[in-house]
Design a protein around this motif. Sequence first.
Motif, short mmCIF file in Angstrom:
data_model
loop_
_atom_site.label_atom_id
_atom_site.label_comp_id
_atom_site.label_asym_id
_atom_site.label_seq_id
_atom_site.Cartn_x
_atom_site.Cartn_y
_atom_site.Cartn_z
N PRO A 129 0.83 -1.21 0.00
CA PRO A 129 0.00 0.00 0.00
C PRO A 129 0.86 1.26 0.00
CG PRO A 129 0.01 -1.02 2.16
CD PRO A 129 0.73 -1.97 1.25
N GLU A 183 -3.73 1.50 2.63
CA GLU A 183 -4.55 1.73 1.45
C GLU A 183 -3.66 1.74 0.22
OE1 GLU A 183 -7.12 5.05 1.93
OE2 GLU A 183 -8.26 4.55 0.14
N PHE A 184 -4.13 1.05 -0.82
CA PHE A 184 -3.35 0.97 -2.06
C PHE A 184 -3.64 2.16 -2.97
CE2 PHE A 184 -3.18 -3.40 -0.68
CZ PHE A 184 -1.91 -3.79 -1.04
N ALA A 185 -2.86 2.27 -3.99
CA ALA A 185 -3.05 3.35 -4.95
C ALA A 185 -4.38 3.17 -5.67
CB ALA A 185 -1.92 3.33 -5.97
N VAL A 198 -2.32 9.46 -4.49
CA VAL A 198 -1.93 8.96 -5.81
C VAL A 198 -1.71 10.12 -6.76
CG1 VAL A 198 -2.57 7.40 -7.65
CG2 VAL A 198 -3.33 6.94 -5.33
N ASN A 240 4.08 5.16 2.56
CA ASN A 240 4.91 3.96 2.69
C ASN A 240 5.85 3.87 1.48
OD1 ASN A 240 5.89 1.42 3.17
ND2 ASN A 240 4.06 0.37 2.44
N THR A 251 7.87 1.60 0.39
CA THR A 251 7.85 0.37 -0.42
C THR A 251 6.64 0.37 -1.34
OG1 THR A 251 6.74 -0.73 1.39
CG2 THR A 251 9.10 -1.06 1.23
N GLY A 252 5.58 1.12 -0.96
CA GLY A 252 4.40 1.17 -1.80
C GLY A 252 4.53 2.17 -2.93
N PHE A 253 5.07 3.37 -2.61
CA PHE A 253 5.10 4.39 -3.68
C PHE A 253 6.37 4.33 -4.51
CE2 PHE A 253 6.65 7.08 -0.06
CZ PHE A 253 7.85 7.52 -0.62
N PHE A 284 5.90 4.53 -8.12
CA PHE A 284 5.62 5.82 -8.74
C PHE A 284 6.88 6.68 -8.78
CE2 PHE A 284 1.55 4.48 -7.08
CZ PHE A 284 0.66 4.81 -8.09
N PRO A 308 -10.73 6.67 -6.17
CA PRO A 308 -10.46 5.40 -6.83
C PRO A 308 -11.78 4.74 -7.24
CG PRO A 308 -10.09 5.22 -4.46
CD PRO A 308 -10.44 6.64 -4.73
N SER A 325 -6.81 -2.76 -11.53
CA SER A 325 -6.93 -2.23 -10.17
C SER A 325 -6.21 -0.90 -10.00
CB SER A 325 -6.42 -3.26 -9.16
OG SER A 325 -5.18 -3.74 -9.56
N THR A 326 -6.11 -0.11 -11.06
CA THR A 326 -5.52 1.21 -10.91
C THR A 326 -6.47 2.31 -11.36
OG1 THR A 326 -4.56 1.13 -13.10
CG2 THR A 326 -3.19 0.35 -11.30
N GLN A 380 -8.87 5.30 -11.57
CA GLN A 380 -9.16 6.46 -10.73
C GLN A 380 -10.09 7.38 -11.51
OE1 GLN A 380 -7.42 7.79 -7.79
NE2 GLN A 380 -6.09 6.02 -7.48
#
Lengths: 491, 182
Positions: A406, A489-491, B24, B50, B52-54, B57, B138, B145-146, B148
């Motif tokens: 996330p 929460e994910f993107a 996002v 986080n 590791t998550g972003f 991007f 979203p 699953s992206t 928006q």
Amino acid sequence: MSDGTRRRVVSLWFPRLASDRILRRHLIDGPFVLTLKQKNANRIYCLNADASRQGLHAGMSYADARAFCPKLQSRMAEPEQDKRFLHILRRWAMRYCPWVGLEGDDGLVLDITGSAHLYGSEHAMLSDMRVRLMRAGLSVQIGCADTRGAAWALAHHGEGVASGDMLAALKTLPVAALRIEDSVSVALQRLGLRHIGDLAQAPRAPLSRRFGPDLLLRLDQALGQQPEAITPQTEPPHYAVRMTLPEPIGLLADVMAGTERLLVQLCKKLKAQDVGARTLCMTLRRVDQGDQQAELRLARALRDPQRILPLFERGLAEVEAGFGIDQLRLEATQVESVPVQQISHVSDGGKDKLDDLISRLGTRIGLENIQRFLPADSHIPERSFIVAPAAYSDPAGGWVNTQPRPICLFPPEPIAAMGARPPARFRWRRMSLTTGRATGPERIIPEWWLEDDNWRSGLRDYWRIETMQGRRLWLFYTPQNPGWFVQGEFA
Amino acid sequence: MHNLDAFPPRNTRTHEVCGAGAYVFAFALAVRLAGPTIWVREHWEPQLINPTGFAGFVSPAELAICNTEKQTETLAVAEEALRSGAVSLVVMQVNKPIELTEGRRLQLAARDGKSTGLAIISEGMGSNAAETRWRCTPGFDPKDSTLQQWELIKNKSGTLGVWHVRWDTASRRFFVVSPTGK
């Protein structure tokens, strides 16, 4: 040898250095000792003259000493502070000659060759030393001779001044005055060689066979037949400059102009030593003797006055000038080595500008509050990265994830649900959500080698839940203590 | 599938974004502007981005975080960072509405430093000084699953609009797609 070129050495011995240092500050009457824990017992480290008269001696156990002398006052010894004090004395002794070295933990050695006449005579110089040290509250024994060894012997065993024939001056001193080990001096006394005179007359070959070359070396050094050097200590570089003004100033522009002049001088000093300042402290003395300080902490070591000056503006603007400022003192309290770098046509991508920005923001919110992320080696989501102060770390790459993670994390928020499979509908933050797609589980086991209260509930099965309402959440289930939580929460 | 014309919003201005997909949007803007980013947040906020998550991007090495005591400090830090020109994007998380004076100061700072500001606000807390305001939510898509939905709900120099966008990992940018049939 003519009188002008003969080497003259003064040895100063402070027999009660540690206790004198304390007694200078605190008025204590009567017997007083400093104790130090040695071999698991409190022993006397240093004592004053009163305590000596009571029959106490250094190395005695503190419990015995108190039994002998119930009125005994004591403090803990601080050998580090004593060492620092001896360095202060060394700097002070530079008033007599430029060549001053340390002699053990409690003495100084001065090479006064050619500087005694500045005080009139050698005798005048020695009495000046004695008077000044006595006024400072230090007991001292002074020896002066042609060699370092002889000066030491005289200082430690009945003070005195000797010149010319060293053997005549040292003849009656005990052999321990030769700076030899206790075991050697005891063995010599058993042989009947009690005085230096006896030792000098004894045949040399059997002595060196029995005691090794050190004993004769010490003897020769004391008598001047072998050379012995005095190592003067170098002064550590001092990064401070100051400016005293004839008329007090109060305008910010004036203070900044003064700061610029000081910075130019300071940066020259820094450059000569190949270092850069990390923390600078500006002390502004006002006419009413009040001190005001402005501290500047930099995001990286700098020695360019043009870059440091604008960063100072904010700190100096907060200073209250009162009736005016008449002295500025700028000190680099923390320095780091900045090696010379090759001039290159490749730009550094604005790193300088960013570092300056971090320094400037640091003066407002504190340098620790500007942070960056560094990768860490852990599967636990909260520990898969480190948050480190940006000023004290370099950016690092190597962000690998095998599983999607996330983009934001928060402390786990419980939701009402049952069973090991993700719930079809649930409520979270007052929203009613319906599961559209669930991906998982991904099992993460707590790191048993680290104690973590958040992971007390045992292993976790993570699910990525895409809700029909749009939000994509990171849920986990704890099979060992059944319960469902939302953690990100994910993107 | 085509590019979104209104994105990135005008450089050297301060913009606002609200909605669940605000983070996002901020990361998408950071990767588009390509440069160091400063993220200003109040230290007590439990929610933390986080790395590791972003990392998909924007590189975490390009991003610095500032923890502040209160909103006044947040705005002061953001203004200073915008004016310095050392960063290409300043993201600020604000909890209270930005006053007109403060918003205007941010605009001037962004203009002086030639950098872009982005305030992450709660729904309905927009300031009149903002150049544009976006609402990002979203959406659910059975295949992807992206997805928006980006709505431009305020624009000082242009028209408003609604777009459905999708993240493309290979080219690291959002593309406009046609809305899914209801």
